[in-house]
Design an enzyme around this catalytic site. Sequence first.
Site, mmCIF file in Angstrom:
data_model
loop_
_atom_site.group_PDB
_atom_site.id
_atom_site.type_symbol
_atom_site.label_atom_id
_atom_site.label_comp_id
_atom_site.label_asym_id
_atom_site.label_seq_id
_atom_site.Cartn_x
_atom_site.Cartn_y
_atom_site.Cartn_z
ATOM 1 N N ASP A 28 0.882 -1.162 0.000
ATOM 2 C CA ASP A 28 0.000 0.000 0.000
ATOM 3 C C ASP A 28 0.920 1.212 0.000
ATOM 4 O O ASP A 28 1.509 1.570 1.016
ATOM 5 C CB ASP A 28 -0.881 -0.016 1.258
ATOM 6 C CG ASP A 28 -1.679 1.279 1.437
ATOM 7 O OD1 ASP A 28 -1.638 2.142 0.541
ATOM 8 O OD2 ASP A 28 -2.345 1.421 2.486
ATOM 9 N N LYS A 90 3.053 11.175 -3.669
ATOM 10 C CA LYS A 90 2.058 10.457 -4.467
ATOM 11 C C LYS A 90 1.146 11.435 -5.214
ATOM 12 O O LYS A 90 0.669 11.140 -6.298
ATOM 13 C CB LYS A 90 1.227 9.578 -3.534
ATOM 14 C CG LYS A 90 0.231 8.661 -4.226
ATOM 15 C CD LYS A 90 -0.379 7.733 -3.189
ATOM 16 C CE LYS A 90 -1.516 6.889 -3.710
ATOM 17 N NZ LYS A 90 -2.026 5.977 -2.673
ATOM 18 N N GLU A 192 -7.279 0.569 -4.504
ATOM 19 C CA GLU A 192 -7.273 0.476 -3.044
ATOM 20 C C GLU A 192 -8.593 -0.068 -2.474
ATOM 21 O O GLU A 192 -8.573 -0.945 -1.606
ATOM 22 C CB GLU A 192 -6.910 1.842 -2.442
ATOM 23 C CG GLU A 192 -5.423 2.144 -2.647
ATOM 24 C CD GLU A 192 -5.061 3.622 -2.541
ATOM 25 O OE1 GLU A 192 -5.918 4.419 -2.129
ATOM 26 O OE2 GLU A 192 -3.916 3.963 -2.887
ATOM 27 N N ASP A 216 -12.722 5.703 2.441
ATOM 28 C CA ASP A 216 -11.294 5.763 2.752
ATOM 29 C C ASP A 216 -10.859 7.205 2.999
ATOM 30 O O ASP A 216 -10.697 7.980 2.060
ATOM 31 C CB ASP A 216 -10.498 5.140 1.593
ATOM 32 C CG ASP A 216 -8.995 5.131 1.852
ATOM 33 O OD1 ASP A 216 -8.538 5.743 2.829
ATOM 34 O OD2 ASP A 216 -8.269 4.507 1.048
HETATM 35 P P1 ADP Z 1 -2.768 7.515 3.473
HETATM 36 O O1 ADP Z 1 -3.654 6.434 2.975
HETATM 37 O O2 ADP Z 1 -3.105 8.869 2.926
HETATM 38 O O3 ADP Z 1 -1.317 7.228 3.357
HETATM 39 P P2 ADP Z 1 -3.395 6.741 6.219
HETATM 40 O O4 ADP Z 1 -4.540 5.870 5.922
HETATM 41 O O5 ADP Z 1 -2.161 6.129 6.732
HETATM 42 O O6 ADP Z 1 -3.057 7.716 5.033
HETATM 43 O O7 ADP Z 1 -3.922 7.850 7.256
HETATM 44 C C1 ADP Z 1 -3.081 8.774 7.825
HETATM 45 C C2 ADP Z 1 -3.914 9.792 8.563
HETATM 46 O O8 ADP Z 1 -4.668 9.147 9.578
HETATM 47 C C3 ADP Z 1 -3.086 10.878 9.227
HETATM 48 O O9 ADP Z 1 -3.648 12.139 8.949
HETATM 49 C C4 ADP Z 1 -3.229 10.525 10.682
HETATM 50 O O10 ADP Z 1 -3.129 11.692 11.484
HETATM 51 C C5 ADP Z 1 -4.617 9.930 10.728
HETATM 52 N N1 ADP Z 1 -4.852 9.100 11.917
HETATM 53 C C6 ADP Z 1 -4.152 8.022 12.310
HETATM 54 N N2 ADP Z 1 -4.645 7.538 13.460
HETATM 55 C C7 ADP Z 1 -5.683 8.341 13.804
HETATM 56 C C8 ADP Z 1 -6.600 8.374 14.895
HETATM 57 N N3 ADP Z 1 -6.541 7.495 15.877
HETATM 58 N N4 ADP Z 1 -7.543 9.339 14.894
HETATM 59 C C9 ADP Z 1 -7.608 10.253 13.916
HETATM 60 N N5 ADP Z 1 -6.776 10.278 12.879
HETATM 61 C C10 ADP Z 1 -5.815 9.332 12.823
HETATM 62 MG MG MG Z 2 -4.436 4.891 2.076
#
Ligand code: ADP
Ligand code: MG
Length: 619
Positions: A28, A90, A192, A216
């Site tokens: 991912d 990205k 995804e 998502d």
């Molecule tokens: P991406 O798919 O864009 O790479 P992710 O799915 O890894 O991103 O999500 C990252 C985001 O999720 C960040 O903005 C992070 O602050 C947020 N995040 C992670 N854990 C929590 C949580 N417990 N509550 C709220 N937001 C969260």
């Molecule tokens: Mg993602």
Amino acid sequence: MARIPINLSTGSIDVDSSQGETVIVGIDLGTTNSLVAFIKDGEPYILTENGKHGLVPSIIHFGKDGDIVIGEEAKEKLSSAPERTIYSAKRLMGKSIDDLKNYTENLGYRIVGNVEDEGKLLQVKVGDTYYNPIQLSSKLLAELKRKAEALLGKTVDKAVVTVPAYFNDAQRQATRDAGKLAGLDILRIINEPTAASLAYGAGLDIEESENVVVYDLGGGTFDVSILYIDKGIFEVLSTHGDTFLGGDDIDDLIVSHWKEMYDLGKVDSYLLKPLAEEAKKTLSSADTAQVKFHDTVLEITQEQFDQLIQPIINKTLDSCQKALTDSKLAKSAIDKVIFVGGSSRIPTIKKKVGQFFGKTVYDQINPDEVVALGAAIQADILAGNRKDLLLLDITPLSLGIETVGGLMDTIISRNSKVPTQVGRNYTTSVDGQTKLRVTVYQGERDMVINNRKLGEVILTDIPPMAAGIPKIEIQFLLDANGVLTVKATEERSDTKTSIKIQSQYGITDEEMGKMLLESIQNAESDLKERSIQEAVTEGRMVYNSNIKFVKQNESWLSDEQKEKLRELNNLLDAAIESKDKDAINEKLEDLNHYSRPLAEIALDKVVEENLSGKSLNDE
Ligand code: ADP
Ligand code: MG
């Protein structure tokens, strides 16, 4: 049909290295975080180090000494060395500098156009070095590969990589190229939401079909997709979202909130952002969050937070509605809502989205990991270990060719299932035409100039015939990977030609790079751009002639008139500088309105002076 067993634990496990020397992993490659997953004994696992979570921040720090660090270590450099620390690469994939104009201004690092191609191809400038988005993504992939090899004790050179469902061909191609650069053969690129559904084994354990919504909300992007899943066949019915909406925006809102509440006016926002993120995460399981910035305790309550993010939730619900409309399904037809992305953990979001669809949400699998786990399952399918599943994806943008007058004739329309094959008949428009150029575009606009050019096929050696006689069939074949082959045949003479518009195998990196470059270089020259350019040109012409006018008519214009003309001209100049078409036209109008009567007087004077045998110019 058996449900895919999902192991929800992410602790480190022993890897059985006797199962061959190589492994196909699922990756991912996220905007904010990336993860690797693999299959062991038929179950998907997230690759983790020392039992920690497996998230690798998608951040690259280029040290002054030439050292490159990636992930957590790089994230720490975000505030101390923002200009050398690249995040959200990205978002840059497959984009030209024009595509991202407003966005790039707010980044901590510099994005520039490549001089060699008139600034169209986008590059990141770090010190004196330039990196394109493919190189940046490849650095992330190389790091993931390195980690995987170290932890698995095997060669990792094949992968399934996920991309957002709305990624177009240029972006998918860029992702493939990044894999190649990193020494990874990307066997399949999957969407995804498809991966997430696979991880949930949605629709696999029952005989009936299911409609599944995948919501998502990540760090910087929001996607919602609706899938129809029937006996192991996954079909994306529709997809919607916003590439500039996610947890980042939520952090920004908290920062602004604090700036209003506390005396923080002069503090740089990026210093507060990590604290905002921390507070946000706390609020996922507590009623208030407090963090310390120097001597100040910054607080935010659940209630304040919920209110702050309401507009963001509403935006995502708008997208959900649009995806529903596109899928032609009623809300009541939705069977499951699957939650993906770190930001989907926020309790209010879960509640509001659940209410919107009138369904409980599926959130049992860690929302950070679900996409990577699904990618690993797809890798297992490709390795031949699972024969019970088949993935059906859709093409996110229409594919067609240019016809007379620069019009787009769509052959495969947006949201068509792949693989697919569509043929259509055309003819020539000129007598004795022996060559036919078929130019292939991707996009939804009526004029090809607004769509993205993918390539062209030239059908040569057509026997000369009268216009309208040749029977030319154009065939579009789109395979499961989204690779398009275009075939052109003149049926009366059986003259044939074909071209693969993009391919991951059988062509060199150089050719692939060139193709990608071409597709970016030929990217849309937007009509809007053009009308701005026209206004600028006209504005400049009037501006110059006005200066000349004042000079030539100095003798009789009053000081007040001269001053007013100069003032209006300066306003026009400012509008031209701002490249705002409407402002330019407005100032042009103002200037014309004032100067028209004066121009008439001047004209009268010329006639007058000429009659008296004297030219106004030689005073
Ligand atoms: P991406 O798919 O864009 O790479 P992710 O799915 O890894 O991103 O999500 C990252 C985001 O999720 C960040 O903005 C992070 O602050 C947020 N995040 C992670 N854990 C929590 C949580 N417990 N509550 C709220 N937001 C969260
Ligand atoms: Mg993602």
